[in-house]
Write a protein that holds these residues in place. Structure first.
Motif, PDB file in Angstrom:
ATOM      1  N   ILE A  45       1.871  -1.109   0.153  1.00 10.69           N
ATOM      2  CA  ILE A  45       0.150  -0.069  -0.127  1.00 10.69           C
ATOM      3  C   ILE A  45       1.266   1.179  -0.437  1.00 10.69           C
ATOM      4  O   ILE A  45       1.959   0.997   0.487  1.00 10.69           O
ATOM      5  CB  ILE A  45      -1.172   0.286   1.507  1.00 10.69           C
ATOM      6  CG1 ILE A  45      -0.366  -0.097   2.480  1.00 10.69           C
ATOM      7  CG2 ILE A  45      -2.232  -1.538   1.160  1.00 10.69           C
ATOM      8  CD1 ILE A  45      -1.296   0.036   3.719  1.00 10.69           C
ATOM      9  N   ILE A  46       0.381   2.533  -0.324  1.00 15.08           N
ATOM     10  CA  ILE A  46       1.199   3.369  -0.392  1.00 15.08           C
ATOM     11  C   ILE A  46       0.118   4.904   0.204  1.00 15.08           C
ATOM     12  O   ILE A  46      -1.308   4.382   0.730  1.00 15.08           O
ATOM     13  CB  ILE A  46       1.206   4.703  -1.810  1.00 15.08           C
ATOM     14  CG1 ILE A  46       0.626   4.324  -2.723  1.00 15.08           C
ATOM     15  CG2 ILE A  46       2.236   3.385  -2.802  1.00 15.08           C
ATOM     16  CD1 ILE A  46      -0.092   4.731  -4.533  1.00 15.08           C
ATOM     17  N   ILE A  53      -3.965   3.641  -0.632  1.00 22.00           N
ATOM     18  CA  ILE A  53      -4.696   2.922  -2.077  1.00 22.00           C
ATOM     19  C   ILE A  53      -3.504   1.557  -1.984  1.00 22.00           C
ATOM     20  O   ILE A  53      -2.259   1.598  -1.839  1.00 22.00           O
ATOM     21  CB  ILE A  53      -3.839   4.229  -2.990  1.00 22.00           C
ATOM     22  CG1 ILE A  53      -4.701   5.012  -2.565  1.00 22.00           C
ATOM     23  CG2 ILE A  53      -4.080   3.289  -4.372  1.00 22.00           C
ATOM     24  CD1 ILE A  53      -4.028   6.299  -4.314  1.00 22.00           C
ATOM     25  N   PRO A  54      -4.216   0.742  -2.215  1.00 22.65           N
ATOM     26  CA  PRO A  54      -3.054  -1.032  -2.769  1.00 22.65           C
ATOM     27  C   PRO A  54      -2.629  -0.517  -4.080  1.00 22.65           C
ATOM     28  O   PRO A  54      -3.037   0.321  -4.284  1.00 22.65           O
ATOM     29  CB  PRO A  54      -4.583  -1.812  -3.169  1.00 22.65           C
ATOM     30  CG  PRO A  54      -5.415  -1.043  -2.383  1.00 22.65           C
ATOM     31  CD  PRO A  54      -5.263  -0.084  -2.699  1.00 22.65           C
ATOM     32  N   MET A  82     -13.274   1.630  -6.499  1.00 24.34           N
ATOM     33  CA  MET A  82     -11.575   2.250  -5.555  1.00 24.34           C
ATOM     34  C   MET A  82     -10.654   2.630  -5.976  1.00 24.34           C
ATOM     35  O   MET A  82     -10.586   2.460  -7.751  1.00 24.34           O
ATOM     36  CB  MET A  82     -11.376   0.894  -4.586  1.00 24.34           C
ATOM     37  CG  MET A  82     -10.608  -0.055  -5.390  1.00 24.34           C
ATOM     38  SD  MET A  82      -9.689  -1.425  -4.498  1.00 24.34           S
ATOM     39  CE  MET A  82      -9.825  -3.308  -4.755  1.00 24.34           C
ATOM     40  N   ARG A  83     -10.152   3.284  -6.042  1.00 25.97           N
ATOM     41  CA  ARG A  83      -8.494   3.246  -6.440  1.00 25.97           C
ATOM     42  C   ARG A  83      -7.413   2.344  -5.682  1.00 25.97           C
ATOM     43  O   ARG A  83      -7.562   2.443  -5.071  1.00 25.97           O
ATOM     44  CB  ARG A  83      -8.039   5.296  -6.221  1.00 25.97           C
ATOM     45  CG  ARG A  83      -9.369   6.109  -7.006  1.00 25.97           C
ATOM     46  CD  ARG A  83      -8.791   7.253  -6.498  1.00 25.97           C
ATOM     47  NE  ARG A  83      -7.219   8.217  -5.867  1.00 25.97           N
ATOM     48  CZ  ARG A  83      -6.915   8.698  -5.922  1.00 25.97           C
ATOM     49  NH1 ARG A  83      -7.350   9.629  -7.506  1.00 25.97           N
ATOM     50  NH2 ARG A  83      -6.326   9.070  -5.159  1.00 25.97           N
ATOM     51  N   VAL A  84      -6.417   2.519  -7.081  1.00 22.43           N
ATOM     52  CA  VAL A  84      -5.176   1.280  -7.297  1.00 22.43           C
ATOM     53  C   VAL A  84      -3.984   1.977  -7.778  1.00 22.43           C
ATOM     54  O   VAL A  84      -4.644   2.668  -8.788  1.00 22.43           O
ATOM     55  CB  VAL A  84      -5.643   0.370  -8.042  1.00 22.43           C
ATOM     56  CG1 VAL A  84      -6.339  -0.463  -7.000  1.00 22.43           C
ATOM     57  CG2 VAL A  84      -6.357  -0.086  -9.050  1.00 22.43           C
ATOM     58  N   ALA A  85      -3.161   1.567  -7.548  1.00 22.25           N
ATOM     59  CA  ALA A  85      -1.754   1.979  -7.852  1.00 22.25           C
ATOM     60  C   ALA A  85      -1.205   1.307  -8.276  1.00 22.25           C
ATOM     61  O   ALA A  85      -1.248  -0.003  -8.484  1.00 22.25           O
ATOM     62  CB  ALA A  85      -1.064   3.233  -6.920  1.00 22.25           C
TER      63      ALA A  85
END
Length: 152
Positions: A45-46, A53-54, A82-85
């Motif tokens: 995660i960040i 954010i995963p 959701m949001r992801v990186a």
């Protein structure tokens, strides 16, 4: 007139792309907090401006050797829920693609494990595999990512 604008990025020597409308940001180096015993395709995660954010590890998902580079970037993607990186080796550019440069992904190259590839951009001598970010995570990966994102 362009019908589609993918952001192109590179992982290893391969070129991939994603619809720019799904991308909310591109970030330089970020510290990833690894999550032990998580999915092998979820790197960790960040903390992006207070939002957890995963991070999806495409190299692991695609079975490629992992090694971060100085040009590595994180593409922050808006999924349906959701949001992801997504960590990539290099972000190249935003392309303007004409309809005749887009072709369907060959059926022989797709299966249930990689249904996130849906089109190919033919540009000069380069092919760009387009990824549907909403199909990128398996059901298990999506559940893990949702849990990680909620644990703020």
């Amino acid at each position: 007139m362009a019908v589609f604008q993918p952001i192109a990025f590179r992982i290893g020597n391969e070129h991939y792309g994603m619809d720019i409308s799904k991308v909310s940001a591109i970030e330089n180096h970020l510290d990833v907090v690894r999550i032990p015993n998580s999915s092998p395709n979820i790197k960790g995660i960040i903390n992006l401006r207070g939002e957890i954010i995963p991070v999806v590890d495409l190299k692991a998902k695609f079975g490629l050797l992992a090694s971060a580079t100085l040009s590595s970037r994180f593409i922050i993607v808006n999924l349906d829920n959701m949001r992801v990186a997504i960590e990539v080796d290099e972000v190249e550019e935003i392309h303007s693609v004409e309809e005749d440069s887009l072709v369907e992904m060959p059926s022989i190259a797709t299966n249930s494990n990689c249904n996130y590839f849906y089109k190919v951009v033919k540009e000069d001598k380069m092919l760009i595999l387009l990824i549907d970010p909403n199909k990128l995570l398996s059901q298990e990966e999506q559940e893990i990512a949702e849990k990680l994102a909620k644990e703020e």
